[in-house]
Design an enzyme around this catalytic site. Structure first.
Site, PDB file in Angstrom:
ATOM      1  N   GLN A 177       0.812  -1.231   0.000  1.00  0.00           N
ATOM      2  CA  GLN A 177       0.000   0.000   0.000  1.00  0.00           C
ATOM      3  C   GLN A 177       0.837   1.269   0.000  1.00  0.00           C
ATOM      4  O   GLN A 177       0.295   2.361  -0.168  1.00  0.00           O
ATOM      5  CB  GLN A 177      -0.967   0.010   1.193  1.00  0.00           C
ATOM      6  CG  GLN A 177      -2.052  -1.044   1.122  1.00  0.00           C
ATOM      7  CD  GLN A 177      -3.087  -0.793   0.021  1.00  0.00           C
ATOM      8  OE1 GLN A 177      -3.122   0.253  -0.621  1.00  0.00           O
ATOM      9  NE2 GLN A 177      -3.944  -1.774  -0.205  1.00  0.00           N
ATOM     10  N   HIS A 199      -1.128  -4.462  -8.951  1.00  0.00           N
ATOM     11  CA  HIS A 199      -2.472  -3.921  -9.224  1.00  0.00           C
ATOM     12  C   HIS A 199      -2.882  -2.781  -8.310  1.00  0.00           C
ATOM     13  O   HIS A 199      -3.948  -2.193  -8.493  1.00  0.00           O
ATOM     14  CB  HIS A 199      -3.525  -5.039  -9.230  1.00  0.00           C
ATOM     15  CG  HIS A 199      -3.928  -5.566  -7.901  1.00  0.00           C
ATOM     16  ND1 HIS A 199      -5.073  -5.162  -7.265  1.00  0.00           N
ATOM     17  CD2 HIS A 199      -3.357  -6.475  -7.084  1.00  0.00           C
ATOM     18  CE1 HIS A 199      -5.189  -5.815  -6.112  1.00  0.00           C
ATOM     19  NE2 HIS A 199      -4.155  -6.615  -5.981  1.00  0.00           N
ATOM     20  N   THR A 235       6.112 -20.841 -15.262  1.00  0.00           N
ATOM     21  CA  THR A 235       6.361 -20.000 -16.439  1.00  0.00           C
ATOM     22  C   THR A 235       5.985 -18.552 -16.124  1.00  0.00           C
ATOM     23  O   THR A 235       4.881 -18.288 -15.627  1.00  0.00           O
ATOM     24  CB  THR A 235       5.526 -20.513 -17.631  1.00  0.00           C
ATOM     25  OG1 THR A 235       5.919 -21.866 -17.868  1.00  0.00           O
ATOM     26  CG2 THR A 235       5.740 -19.680 -18.873  1.00  0.00           C
ATOM     27  N   CYS A 321     -18.021  -8.249   5.326  1.00  0.00           N
ATOM     28  CA  CYS A 321     -19.402  -8.019   4.886  1.00  0.00           C
ATOM     29  C   CYS A 321     -20.298  -9.239   5.111  1.00  0.00           C
ATOM     30  O   CYS A 321     -19.898 -10.220   5.717  1.00  0.00           O
ATOM     31  CB  CYS A 321     -19.412  -7.694   3.402  1.00  0.00           C
ATOM     32  SG  CYS A 321     -18.130  -6.552   2.957  1.00  0.00           S
TER      33      CYS A 321
HETATM   34  N1  PLP Z   1      -0.866  -6.596   1.503  1.00  0.00           N
HETATM   35  C1  PLP Z   1      -1.654  -5.511   1.621  1.00  0.00           C
HETATM   36  C2  PLP Z   1      -1.330  -4.497   2.656  1.00  0.00           C
HETATM   37  C3  PLP Z   1      -2.758  -5.364   0.783  1.00  0.00           C
HETATM   38  O1  PLP Z   1      -3.539  -4.296   0.924  1.00  0.00           O
HETATM   39  C4  PLP Z   1      -3.026  -6.361  -0.175  1.00  0.00           C
HETATM   40  C5  PLP Z   1      -4.201  -6.273  -1.058  1.00  0.00           C
HETATM   41  O2  PLP Z   1      -5.297  -5.963  -0.646  1.00  0.00           O
HETATM   42  C6  PLP Z   1      -2.178  -7.461  -0.270  1.00  0.00           C
HETATM   43  C7  PLP Z   1      -1.103  -7.534   0.593  1.00  0.00           C
HETATM   44  C8  PLP Z   1      -2.409  -8.567  -1.250  1.00  0.00           C
HETATM   45  O3  PLP Z   1      -1.904  -8.241  -2.507  1.00  0.00           O
HETATM   46  P1  PLP Z   1      -2.424  -9.028  -3.801  1.00  0.00           P
HETATM   47  O4  PLP Z   1      -3.828  -8.554  -4.033  1.00  0.00           O
HETATM   48  O5  PLP Z   1      -1.481  -8.603  -4.885  1.00  0.00           O
HETATM   49  O6  PLP Z   1      -2.348 -10.477  -3.510  1.00  0.00           O
END
Ligand code: PLP
Length: 381
Positions: A177, A199, A235, A321
């Site tokens: 983050q 992402h 891969t 949720c």
């Molecule tokens: N670590 C943190 C602090 C995250 O906010 C997230 C995703 O929400 C992840 C790890 C997980 O990453 P990924 O979605 O690439 O598996």
């Protein structure tokens, strides 16, 4: 209805420049990066360029970057992989880690490790005194995230790392983050390992990296053809890795401008939130610029999120949720927030395409939703 997306800590849209960089590897340049022929070597070259782009953003050598499927895998790889080489002692993780650190750590606790959760302050910062206390016990592995996904609070990872190194344990930070939002420098943080994900920085889903000190001993959790220096077989997902690299380059180029723009928008939002009587979590701690986490007393976060969604605004509830009485966020409970208020939590996370006008529109919709829900509760009572 066009939605206003305010949930960038969940995921970000793929930037156009990132998509452009990826497309050739989804079309004509589809080679396997391990193949010896021209299509294979073109793919290998692209993966190596991406490795340089990722390495440059966090100030490491390209060979320190191990490509994996995302943040979840890198965090599992660190916890399980380092423990695989050590005799069970203590694993210490902050009380506010993402489940992909917290759960593998719990799993180690079932295999003879002692799990220690590091306490946080009311503002969501890891207490260094508690780190000192924890490290009086023989400790093998420590993990403290750089920025929390809910509150956005930035942790003093370098101060924790200094203590962990003195205790001769391995130190990891989940920087998922923080990346692209604040400068992330592996050497300055003084850690042995760091997790990244594509992402959350306008790259594709399904790509991430484990960034490692070469001395870190880590046992692979996925075995096979010996890809990625034998640490992560499979891969390579070449288009996603290429996109990850392009997203890192994009982040490096625009971070200062983006951070100051998002900070101004967040201040505008929080000015409005104060006016509406919201409680803002972690408000007095250093935070990544895009995140605001708040609650209104007497209003359930999930209900508010659904109301806002109907008005065209995408934000996230802070509680798990799909139940009448949702579990409050473990992060807020660790911060000492009462369960009742924690159930009200809503996470707002800005991104590159948001505008000041959208903040004003959001505040209007929020004010109306809060008034509506309050009057419904008053009637019900
Ligand atoms: N670590 C943190 C602090 C995250 O906010 C997230 C995703 O929400 C992840 C790890 C997980 O990453 P990924 O979605 O690439 O598996």
């Amino acid at each position: 209805m066009e939605h206003v997306y305010l949930d960038h800590n969940a995921t970000t849209p793929v930037d156009d420049s990132v998509l452009e960089a990826m497309l050739p590897y989804l079309r004509g340049r589809y080679g396997n990066a391990s193949s010896r022929h021209e299509l294979g070597t073109a793919a290998r070259k692209a993966v190596n360029i991406a490795r340089e782009q990722v390495a440059a953003l966090v100030n490491v050598q390209p060979s320190q970057v191990i490509f994996v499927s995302g943040g979840t895998e890198a965090n599992n790889m660190f916890v399980r992989g380092t423990a695989g080489y050590l005799k069970p002692t203590q694993i210490a993780v902050s009380a506010i880690e993402h489940p992909c650190v917290a759960k593998p750590a719990q799993d180690l606790a079932r295999q003879g490790w002692k799990l220690r959760k590091l306490a946080v302050t009311g503002d969501g910062e890891v207490e260094l005194g508690d780190v000192d206390e924890a490290l009086k016990e023989p400790t093998g592995v420590v993990s403290v995230m750089l920025a929390n996904n809910e509150t956005g609070v930035i942790q003093d990872v370098a101060a924790v790392a200094e203590r962990v190194r003195r205790a001769k344990a391995w130190m990891h930070t989940d920087a998922v983050q923080a990346l692209g939002k604040i400068p992330v420098d592996f050497a300055a943080l003084n850690v042995h390992a760091m997790t990244l994900s594509a992402h959350k920085i306008y790259g594709p889903k399904g790509a991430g990296a484990m960034v490692m000190d070469k001395r870190l001993q880590i046992r692979p959790i996925i075995h096979g053809g010996g890809h990625e220096q034998g640490l992560r077989s499979g891969t390579e997902n070449v288009p996603a890795i290429v996109g990850f690299g392009a997203a890192c380059e994009l982040a490096a180029g625009r971070m200062p401008e983006l951070a100051s723009r998002l900070t101004a928008m967040r201040e505008r939002l929080e000015g409005g939130l104060h006016g509406l009587g919201a409680v803002i979590f972690g408000e007095h701690a250093p935070r990544i610029p895009n995140t605001s986490y708040f609650a209104f007393r007497g209003i359930v976060g999930e209900t508010l999120v659904i109301e806002l969604d109907k008005e065209g605004f995408a934000v996230a509830p802070g509680a798990a949720c799909s139940s009448a009485n949702p579990e409050p966020s473990a992060t807020l409970i660790a911060m000492g927030v009462e369960a009742e208020l924690a159930r009200g939590a809503v996470r707002f996370s800005l991104g590159a395409a948001n505008t000041a006008q959208q903040i004003d529109d959001f505040l209007r919709a929020l004010s109306a939703a809060v008034t509506r829900l309050r009057s419904m509760t008053a009637v019900a009572a």
